[in-house]
Design an enzyme around this catalytic site. Sequence first.
Site, PDB file in Angstrom:
ATOM      1  N   THR A 535       0.843  -1.187   0.000  1.00  0.00           N
ATOM      2  CA  THR A 535       0.000   0.000   0.000  1.00  0.00           C
ATOM      3  C   THR A 535       0.887   1.249   0.000  1.00  0.00           C
ATOM      4  OG1 THR A 535      -0.095   0.297   2.409  1.00  0.00           O
ATOM      5  CG2 THR A 535      -1.626  -1.295   1.441  1.00  0.00           C
ATOM      6  N   LYS A 559       6.953   3.207   1.787  1.00  0.00           N
ATOM      7  CA  LYS A 559       8.062   3.939   2.389  1.00  0.00           C
ATOM      8  C   LYS A 559       7.703   4.598   3.725  1.00  0.00           C
ATOM      9  CE  LYS A 559       9.274   5.316  -2.324  1.00  0.00           C
ATOM     10  NZ  LYS A 559       7.984   4.834  -2.882  1.00  0.00           N
ATOM     11  N   GLU A 586      13.799  -3.312   0.422  1.00  0.00           N
ATOM     12  CA  GLU A 586      14.745  -2.957  -0.638  1.00  0.00           C
ATOM     13  C   GLU A 586      14.098  -2.074  -1.695  1.00  0.00           C
ATOM     14  OE1 GLU A 586      17.950  -2.191  -1.954  1.00  0.00           O
ATOM     15  OE2 GLU A 586      18.349  -4.075  -0.893  1.00  0.00           O
ATOM     16  N   VAL A 589      13.669   2.327  -2.061  1.00  0.00           N
ATOM     17  CA  VAL A 589      14.521   3.254  -2.817  1.00  0.00           C
ATOM     18  C   VAL A 589      15.088   2.486  -4.009  1.00  0.00           C
ATOM     19  CG1 VAL A 589      16.468   4.868  -2.737  1.00  0.00           C
ATOM     20  CG2 VAL A 589      15.187   4.350  -0.639  1.00  0.00           C
ATOM     21  N   ALA A 591      13.403   0.904  -6.511  1.00  0.00           N
ATOM     22  CA  ALA A 591      12.601  -0.237  -6.991  1.00  0.00           C
ATOM     23  C   ALA A 591      13.360  -1.543  -6.776  1.00  0.00           C
ATOM     24  CB  ALA A 591      12.200  -0.026  -8.449  1.00  0.00           C
ATOM     25  N   LEU A 593      16.512  -2.257  -7.563  1.00  0.00           N
ATOM     26  CA  LEU A 593      17.971  -2.154  -7.503  1.00  0.00           C
ATOM     27  C   LEU A 593      18.481  -2.502  -6.098  1.00  0.00           C
ATOM     28  CD1 LEU A 593      18.545   1.181  -9.463  1.00  0.00           C
ATOM     29  CD2 LEU A 593      18.804  -1.157 -10.306  1.00  0.00           C
ATOM     30  N   GLU A 648       2.253   7.707  -9.640  1.00  0.00           N
ATOM     31  CA  GLU A 648       1.186   7.409  -8.686  1.00  0.00           C
ATOM     32  C   GLU A 648      -0.138   7.814  -9.332  1.00  0.00           C
ATOM     33  OE1 GLU A 648       1.533   5.885  -5.800  1.00  0.00           O
ATOM     34  OE2 GLU A 648       3.707   5.782  -5.989  1.00  0.00           O
ATOM     35  N   ASP A 659       8.213  12.164  -2.615  1.00  0.00           N
ATOM     36  CA  ASP A 659       8.619  10.759  -2.764  1.00  0.00           C
ATOM     37  C   ASP A 659      10.147  10.655  -2.781  1.00  0.00           C
ATOM     38  OD1 ASP A 659       7.999   7.889  -3.428  1.00  0.00           O
ATOM     39  OD2 ASP A 659       9.156   8.447  -5.210  1.00  0.00           O
ATOM     40  N   LYS A 663      12.714   8.846   0.057  1.00  0.00           N
ATOM     41  CA  LYS A 663      13.791   7.913  -0.287  1.00  0.00           C
ATOM     42  C   LYS A 663      15.135   8.404   0.253  1.00  0.00           C
ATOM     43  CE  LYS A 663      11.491   6.276  -4.496  1.00  0.00           C
ATOM     44  NZ  LYS A 663      11.518   6.233  -5.981  1.00  0.00           N
ATOM     45  N   GLY A 782       8.130   1.022 -12.432  1.00  0.00           N
ATOM     46  CA  GLY A 782       7.382  -0.033 -13.116  1.00  0.00           C
ATOM     47  C   GLY A 782       6.934  -1.105 -12.143  1.00  0.00           C
TER      48      GLY A 782
END
Length: 801
Positions: A535, A559, A586, A589, A591, A593, A648, A659, A663, A782
């Site tokens: 969510t 987050k 993970e 921040v 996605a 990576l 979003e 956002d 992060k 994505g």
Amino acid sequence: MSKVLKFGGKSLASLHQNNDLLNIIESYLRTSSLIVVVSAIGNTTDLLLELLNKAKNNQAYSEELKTLKELNFYPKIDTTSHFQLIENILQGVSLIQDYSTKVQDLLLAQGELISSKVVTELLTQKELNAVFVDSTQLIKTDAYFSAANVNETLTELNTKEVFSKLSDKKLIVLGGFIGSTIDGEITTLGRNGSNLTAALIAKFTEVEEFLNFTHVDGIYTANPEWVSSAKRIEQLNYSEANELATFGASILHAKTIVPLIEKKIPLRILNTLNPESTGTLISSEPTPNGVKSLTVLQNVALINFHGKGLLGKVGVDARIFTALAKNNISVSVISQGSSERGLGFVVNANDAVATKQILEQEFAPDFYTKDVENISINNDITVVSIIGQDLKSFHKPYSALVKNGIVPILFNNSISGKNISLIIEKSQFKKALHVIHGQIFGVNKTVNLAIVGKGTVGSVLIDQIIASRTPIAERKNIDLNIFAIANSKSVYFNNNGFDEHWTTEFNTPNPNSLSSIIDYAKEHHLENLILVDNTAAESLPKRYTEFIDNGFDIVSSNKIANTLSFEFYQNLRETLKKNQKHYLYETNVGAGLPLIDNIQLLHLSGESITKIKGVFSGTLSFIFNKFSIEEKPFSEVLRDAVSKGFTEPDPRDDLSGTDVARKLLILARELDLQNELEEIDIQNLIPEDFQSLTVSEFLDQLEGLNDYYNRIKQELEPNEVLRYVGELSGDLQQNKGVLETKLIKVDKNSPLGQLSGSDSIFEIYTESYGDRPIIIQGAGAGANVTARGVFGDILRLAEKK
């Protein structure tokens, strides 16, 4: 050649519906002479006890008596005298409103006497020439009613005398569980005493084999009604079987094995309803070392004895157990403290109060001198025993228990060092069985997932998990079970796990609070729990501690939890530490990576990170990559990002810079900095006039942004492009760093300027690397990428469990 065949109550309960039991007897009779020992039919013993207590309490019992008669009624078989005696006993108990164990035994014995006469008559009707023998005339006991001890010398003499007169008979039937004193008073041998009867008859008649027919296919590695992955055990030796019986295997009596050992009579556990199964063989033959089974002792109580003043005094244990032995109270598990005079031991729950009273009387002088402080009873316990468990390898199942929030109250290792008993809370024993069984027997470990949020990322994640379950089970021995799926309005449950048709289950409204996820996991004794938060709301992260306290690990793409107040952030970590749980995020921040993991490793290794800078948002990366180099108005680029699912639902959540700020704050806190979100210098990319619009109004008026962004673009030099960056700098060895997010111009040939598509890039500057940063770059937006990152966190956690 002869055999003893014993049939339990559940095997007899099917006599009304089929002839399975009679057919089994007939098939064995073709090659052997048989002695058939039977229990009472179905739940007759329980019904008789219920009738007795209703009569004692002067309650109506006509319906229960009717049920009993129906259960034990067979056409053309006269059991009138037994039921007349039952009714007479009940009437007498009703009058005096009390009964003795002697009266109880007389009543309960009628169940075995009826069943043995019924089976004899049914076999005779099949022209099998069966002979009935009254067990009370064979089995001689002491006068300890309800749990009588067999006088084996007299019983052997009686058995040999009676059976010598029946040497020409090939089929003899008798009831188990019952006997009589020297004076002829009827006694019972305690629950499961029919097995003991059969074992004694097998020994005294020296049969070649004892076949015990039950309602299951043999002895399992755990009760299959509680642990679906339990496996049938092919073979046990006498010692192993005796341990299983002692520590709670319900289909074996604790005294059953001993009579068979001397004559080396093999015992085979078989299923009446599945006669083709080979069951479990118990014999003198050696078996491979290793854990054989998990057993459970229920209806027990823990007696805690504390007396610091007795520390070092000789004979205290002898006083305790001698006093209990004099009162015929048996102790099953003992655990003794070393730092103070503490002793815990397990007794039958029905003996708990008497045990406490006996010890209080025995140690009355010691209470007076305050050498003994307390004797207490804990009825809320169960004993789980691991038969064959070596203490050397016990750390794995024990660790798994603790990770699942199950901490044994006491544990005891046998003298052989091969059996371990755990005393745990009664409410946790089924969950404990699942956890231990999965660890010990190498079956796939089940990891139970509750997924909250079934939007774009959540739906993709669910589909990814379902599609990958089979190969993960085969490669990793991990079964991923999605038992709950929730959105903002509803929670849906499936204990067997949702499959590829999961979306259809959301067609029917099923409103529930998130608390129902915790309740459901407890009710179904689910182990290895993970809450997955997909969510974007603040409500669920604020409840993470509640889930952690109830045995859940957390995986989150949300987050919020990491960017609330620093006080909340610390409290969450303390809760995780206290419960030995994990929180993986993970995808917070970058996605999918591996950014957070690498920063954690650098920081924990002692590497001083001096600055972090980069394009944190895959969404803003996509927007400004296109806008900087393509001759398209900003509104068209933004609509393209929206249509591709990069933003979003309200694109202003991305363009506001909040956002990116979240992060950046997450990374700062990974370095133990104590910054708060409001301390970050955030450049909002939404003109003030557009900030108060509704989402639909904003999306309808995107062209109104074009003039604002065209002016920004016109200020670019030919070799420059726009990038929205986050930067953490300052003295990062202090409590707080400098955090800012802003839209900047960069050289298009620089690492930041060369970004394309929705890629993110992070430059990590360290003391060791100086001006040459560690660069992590890749897809930063994505649903598929984010979902795959969440899936990766789930698998990392699953392997730790």
